[in-house]
Scaffold this active site. Sequence first.
Site, PDB file in Angstrom:
ATOM      1  N   GLY A 262       0.879  -1.130   0.167  1.00  0.00           N
ATOM      2  CA  GLY A 262       0.065  -0.023   0.152  1.00  0.00           C
ATOM      3  C   GLY A 262       0.754   1.436   0.020  1.00  0.00           C
TER       4      GLY A 262
ATOM      5  N   GLN B  43       3.446   9.845   1.167  1.00  0.00           N
ATOM      6  CA  GLN B  43       4.373   9.148   1.251  1.00  0.00           C
ATOM      7  C   GLN B  43       5.558   9.578   0.312  1.00  0.00           C
ATOM      8  OE1 GLN B  43       2.530   5.138   2.298  1.00  0.00           O
ATOM      9  NE2 GLN B  43       4.458   4.949   3.560  1.00  0.00           N
TER      10      GLN B  43
ATOM     11  N   CYS C 109       5.843  -0.222   7.485  1.00  0.00           N
ATOM     12  CA  CYS C 109       5.674   1.038   6.984  1.00  0.00           C
ATOM     13  C   CYS C 109       6.837   1.381   6.121  1.00  0.00           C
ATOM     14  CB  CYS C 109       5.054   2.216   7.841  1.00  0.00           C
ATOM     15  SG  CYS C 109       4.695   3.424   6.903  1.00  0.00           S
ATOM     16  N   LEU C 110       6.791   1.610   4.813  1.00  0.00           N
ATOM     17  CA  LEU C 110       7.819   1.950   3.954  1.00  0.00           C
ATOM     18  C   LEU C 110       8.374   3.536   4.367  1.00  0.00           C
ATOM     19  CD1 LEU C 110       6.157   1.035   0.480  1.00  0.00           C
ATOM     20  CD2 LEU C 110       7.766  -0.157   1.713  1.00  0.00           C
TER      21      LEU C 110
ATOM     22  N   HIS D 118      -4.400   1.493   7.749  1.00  0.00           N
ATOM     23  CA  HIS D 118      -2.911   2.151   7.856  1.00  0.00           C
ATOM     24  C   HIS D 118      -2.917   3.270   7.037  1.00  0.00           C
ATOM     25  CE1 HIS D 118       1.449   1.506   7.729  1.00  0.00           C
ATOM     26  NE2 HIS D 118       1.395   1.645   7.093  1.00  0.00           N
ATOM     27  N   GLU D 119      -3.315   2.919   5.724  1.00  0.00           N
ATOM     28  CA  GLU D 119      -3.396   4.043   4.783  1.00  0.00           C
ATOM     29  C   GLU D 119      -4.042   5.080   5.046  1.00  0.00           C
ATOM     30  OE1 GLU D 119      -0.778   3.557   2.889  1.00  0.00           O
ATOM     31  OE2 GLU D 119      -0.801   1.354   3.032  1.00  0.00           O
TER      32      GLU D 119
ATOM     33  N   HIS E 288      -2.498   7.381   7.350  1.00  0.00           N
ATOM     34  CA  HIS E 288      -1.504   8.562   6.621  1.00  0.00           C
ATOM     35  C   HIS E 288      -2.018   9.587   6.139  1.00  0.00           C
ATOM     36  CE1 HIS E 288       2.217   6.107   6.399  1.00  0.00           C
ATOM     37  NE2 HIS E 288       1.702   5.050   5.905  1.00  0.00           N
TER      38      HIS E 288
HETATM   39  O1  GNR Z   1       4.048  -2.560   2.708  1.00  0.00           O
HETATM   40  C1  GNR Z   1       3.282  -2.420   3.623  1.00  0.00           C
HETATM   41  N1  GNR Z   1       2.907  -3.840   4.556  1.00  0.00           N
HETATM   42  C2  GNR Z   1       2.061  -3.496   5.332  1.00  0.00           C
HETATM   43  C3  GNR Z   1       1.876  -4.718   6.365  1.00  0.00           C
HETATM   44  C4  GNR Z   1       1.106  -4.676   7.113  1.00  0.00           C
HETATM   45  C5  GNR Z   1       0.143  -3.728   7.696  1.00  0.00           C
HETATM   46  C6  GNR Z   1       0.281  -2.546   6.832  1.00  0.00           C
HETATM   47  C7  GNR Z   1       1.393  -2.757   5.764  1.00  0.00           C
HETATM   48  S1  GNR Z   1       1.261  -1.062   4.644  1.00  0.00           S
HETATM   49  C8  GNR Z   1       3.061  -1.220   4.172  1.00  0.00           C
HETATM   50  C9  GNR Z   1       3.254  -0.038   2.852  1.00  0.00           C
HETATM   51  C10 GNR Z   1       2.907   1.303   3.759  1.00  0.00           C
HETATM   52  O2  GNR Z   1       3.740   1.797   4.624  1.00  0.00           O
HETATM   53  N2  GNR Z   1       2.003   1.830   3.265  1.00  0.00           N
HETATM   54  O3  GNR Z   1       1.743   2.978   3.998  1.00  0.00           O
HETATM   55 NI    NI Z   2       2.740   3.062   5.696  1.00  0.00          NI
END
Ligand code: GNR
Ligand code: NI
Length: 172
Positions: free
Chosen positions: A46, A51, A94-95, A136-137, A140
């Site tokens: 995601g 980001q 998270c990236l 999660h997204e 952000h």
């Molecule tokens: O790549 C991602 N893997 C992930 C694993 C578990 C819960 C959420 C994520 S999102 C993350 C990519 C990212 O940072 N998206 O904002």
């Molecule tokens: Ni993230």
Amino acid sequence: MSVKKILTEPNKLLRQVSKPVDKVGDEERKLMDDMLETMYDAPGIGLAAIQIGVPKRIIVMDISRDQEKKEPRYFINPIIKNKNKEKAKYEEGCLSVPDQFAEIERPNTCEVEYLDYDGKKQLLKADGLLATCIQHEMDHLEGILFIDYLSKLKKSMIIKKLSKIKANRTIF
Ligand code: GNR
Ligand code: NI
């Protein structure tokens, strides 16, 4: 399409609240194409526009495991309609918080309303990893990172580590 640089903590931009998109046009689609390519390149499942430094309420996602059959998803101006009271724990990463992982508890299902790649209104019922990833997204978009849910100590240790990595990068 091009791969963009992903911002990492600590970075003030990641704490910005993203702005709603008023129309889904070519500029937005170009942004989504770049976001998807950046996400696949990372690799991640995601990515929110902030980001890569763009404060727009746009998310791309692909939780398919098969590299051959890509299933890209696009969410513009997403709104959570319904959150389950039941919670589930997932190991999140998270990236923008590289190489750090933690179990985070969130509602185990949710309903989300959004505009798709063509600007068409959609409603999606999500569970499992998809529900986790959407939440999660969407965090952000509010300037929230998963480390914000950890204890103050754990969070500050992670930020310290990431700051050191950044400091070293400017020296070498
Ligand atoms: O790549 C991602 N893997 C992930 C694993 C578990 C819960 C959420 C994520 S999102 C993350 C990519 C990212 O940072 N998206 O904002
Ligand atoms: Ni993230």
